[in-house]
Design a protein around this motif. Structure first.
Motif, PDB file in Angstrom:
ATOM      1  N   PHE A 182       1.346  -1.031  -0.271  1.00  0.00           N
ATOM      2  CA  PHE A 182      -0.153  -0.229   0.165  1.00  0.00           C
ATOM      3  C   PHE A 182       0.883   1.295   0.110  1.00  0.00           C
ATOM      4  O   PHE A 182       2.120   1.522   0.188  1.00  0.00           O
ATOM      5  CB  PHE A 182      -1.062  -0.198   1.587  1.00  0.00           C
ATOM      6  N   VAL A 183       0.628   2.544  -0.540  1.00  0.00           N
ATOM      7  CA  VAL A 183       1.135   4.041  -1.319  1.00  0.00           C
ATOM      8  C   VAL A 183       0.544   4.562  -0.664  1.00  0.00           C
ATOM      9  O   VAL A 183       0.751   5.654   0.962  1.00  0.00           O
ATOM     10  CB  VAL A 183       1.153   3.812  -2.094  1.00  0.00           C
ATOM     11  N   ALA A 184      -0.796   4.858  -1.449  1.00  0.00           N
ATOM     12  CA  ALA A 184      -1.841   6.139  -0.654  1.00  0.00           C
ATOM     13  C   ALA A 184      -3.050   5.564  -0.929  1.00  0.00           C
ATOM     14  O   ALA A 184      -3.110   4.896  -1.350  1.00  0.00           O
ATOM     15  CB  ALA A 184      -1.425   7.053  -1.427  1.00  0.00           C
TER      16      ALA A 184
ATOM     17  N   ASP B  26       3.735   4.780   5.894  1.00  0.00           N
ATOM     18  CA  ASP B  26       5.090   5.380   6.611  1.00  0.00           C
ATOM     19  C   ASP B  26       6.137   6.390   5.522  1.00  0.00           C
ATOM     20  O   ASP B  26       7.062   6.947   5.377  1.00  0.00           O
ATOM     21  CB  ASP B  26       5.913   5.221   7.927  1.00  0.00           C
ATOM     22  N   SER B  27       6.481   5.287   4.919  1.00  0.00           N
ATOM     23  CA  SER B  27       7.627   5.396   3.405  1.00  0.00           C
ATOM     24  C   SER B  27       7.163   6.663   2.446  1.00  0.00           C
ATOM     25  O   SER B  27       8.417   7.404   2.123  1.00  0.00           O
ATOM     26  CB  SER B  27       8.255   3.930   2.854  1.00  0.00           C
ATOM     27  N   VAL B  28       6.122   6.970   2.665  1.00  0.00           N
ATOM     28  CA  VAL B  28       6.106   8.061   1.122  1.00  0.00           C
ATOM     29  C   VAL B  28       5.608   9.293   2.019  1.00  0.00           C
ATOM     30  O   VAL B  28       5.439  10.574   1.346  1.00  0.00           O
ATOM     31  CB  VAL B  28       4.948   8.269   0.515  1.00  0.00           C
ATOM     32  N   LYS B  29       4.582   9.020   2.951  1.00  0.00           N
ATOM     33  CA  LYS B  29       4.256  11.279   4.102  1.00  0.00           C
ATOM     34  C   LYS B  29       5.027  11.794   3.844  1.00  0.00           C
ATOM     35  O   LYS B  29       6.581  11.872   4.284  1.00  0.00           O
ATOM     36  CB  LYS B  29       4.200  10.383   5.725  1.00  0.00           C
TER      37      LYS B  29
ATOM     38  N   ILE C  10       7.052  14.154  -5.063  1.00  0.00           N
ATOM     39  CA  ILE C  10       7.915  14.385  -4.771  1.00  0.00           C
ATOM     40  C   ILE C  10       9.483  14.060  -3.822  1.00  0.00           C
ATOM     41  O   ILE C  10       9.079  13.047  -3.222  1.00  0.00           O
ATOM     42  CB  ILE C  10       7.611  15.935  -4.377  1.00  0.00           C
ATOM     43  N   SER C  11      10.817  14.745  -4.192  1.00  0.00           N
ATOM     44  CA  SER C  11      11.476  13.933  -3.424  1.00  0.00           C
ATOM     45  C   SER C  11      12.418  12.557  -3.672  1.00  0.00           C
ATOM     46  O   SER C  11      11.972  11.817  -3.131  1.00  0.00           O
ATOM     47  CB  SER C  11      11.946  14.244  -2.016  1.00  0.00           C
ATOM     48  N   LEU C  12      11.895  12.061  -4.788  1.00  0.00           N
ATOM     49  CA  LEU C  12      11.827  10.320  -5.902  1.00  0.00           C
ATOM     50  C   LEU C  12      13.018  10.043  -4.816  1.00  0.00           C
ATOM     51  O   LEU C  12      14.505  10.627  -4.825  1.00  0.00           O
ATOM     52  CB  LEU C  12      11.310  10.152  -6.612  1.00  0.00           C
ATOM     53  N   LYS C  13      13.034   9.005  -4.053  1.00  0.00           N
ATOM     54  CA  LYS C  13      13.593   8.074  -3.952  1.00  0.00           C
ATOM     55  C   LYS C  13      14.089   6.661  -4.975  1.00  0.00           C
ATOM     56  O   LYS C  13      13.516   6.662  -5.140  1.00  0.00           O
ATOM     57  CB  LYS C  13      13.695   7.614  -2.305  1.00  0.00           C
TER      58      LYS C  13
END
Length: 123
Positions: free
Chosen positions: A47-49, A62-65, A82-85
């Motif tokens: 799950f992402v959002a 939590d990893s994308v908040k 944004i701020s992609l990793k």
């Protein structure tokens, strides 16, 4: 027939941005929660959002908040990233939550899925 079509994926450098879109058709969506999931190579779908039917409630892993924002306009759902990793590299999928189901990060709560769009973040 329910159809979810994702778009907007691509290759981006670390620190960059992308916006994914999901166009929904062929069914009921205004009363369903919607969500984005992703699957990285060799890993389970995660799950992402998520977003409530009216768009007032949003949920994030939590990893994308603080970096990802989900929004919807009736049958169109977007995911601004944004701020992609590099660890965000994955195939991203749009999903429709089952009718009357409450939010859950479990894929079994969702009954319709798109084909996915690939996001690759280079370091």
């Amino acid at each position: 027939q329910v159809q979810l079509v994702e778009s907007g994926g691509g290759l981006v450098q670390a620190g960059g941005s992308l916006t994914l879109s999901c166009a929904a058709s062929g069914g009921t969506f205004s009363t369903n929660g919607m969500a984005w999931f992703r699957r990285a190579p060799g890993k389970a779908r995660e799950f992402v959002a998520g977003i409530s039917p009216g768009g007032l409630r949003t949920y994030y892993a939590d990893s994308v908040k603080g970096r990802f924002t989900i929004s919807r306009d009736n049958a169109k759902v977007s995911l601004q990233m944004i701020s992609l990793k590099p660890e965000d590299t994955a195939a991203y999928y749009c999903a429709r939550r089952r009718a009357q189901a409450t939010h859950s990060p479990s894929p079994t709560t969702y009954d319709a899925w798109g084909q996915g769009t690939q996001v690759t973040v280079s370091s």
